[in-house]
Design a protein around this motif. Structure first.
Motif: not given
Length: 113
Positions: A2-3, A5-6, A9, A54-56, A58
């Motif tokens: 998730r991190l 992925n941020l 993006r 989803f955000r870290p 979640a």
């Protein structure tokens, strides 16, 4: 993931074929490079719907997260039939090879499942 992925993006668009070719030629890159390349490939694949992570922190997991974790788990246990099914269900024919390569590298290098 998730991190990572941020970070992906926020990054500029990447030439996916050049990235895949570079990683395939280098042999063993840092595990984070494979995660980043996999996430970028899944998010930018032609005809794809993008990737919803989803955000870290979640508590829920998205369908895409469950699909990706299932793919990595199948690869880790050597279940080629399940991995092939998962790839064919979501990834276009032209992108299956790079996604399979990158997911294999992630499965081999990380203890995430």
């Amino acid at each position: 993931m998730r991190l990572q992925n941020l970070r992906c993006r926020a990054a500029a668009r990447t030439d996916l074929h050049a990235l895949y070719t570079h990683l395939a030629a280098t042999g063993d890159a840092e595990p984070s490079a494979y995660i980043e390349a996999l996430l970028l490939t899944l998010a930018q694949a032609p005809g794809g719907h993008g990737l919803k992570l989803f955000r870290p922190g979640a508590t829920e997991t998205s369908f895409d997260e469950r699909w990706l974790l299932s793919l990595i788990a199948a690869l880790r246990r050597g279940d080629d039939a399940s991995a092939s099914f998962l790839l064919q269900s979501r990834i276009g024919r032209q992108d299956r090879r790079p996604v399979a390569f990158l997911a294999n590298r992630v499965a081999r290098h990380l203890d995430i499942v």
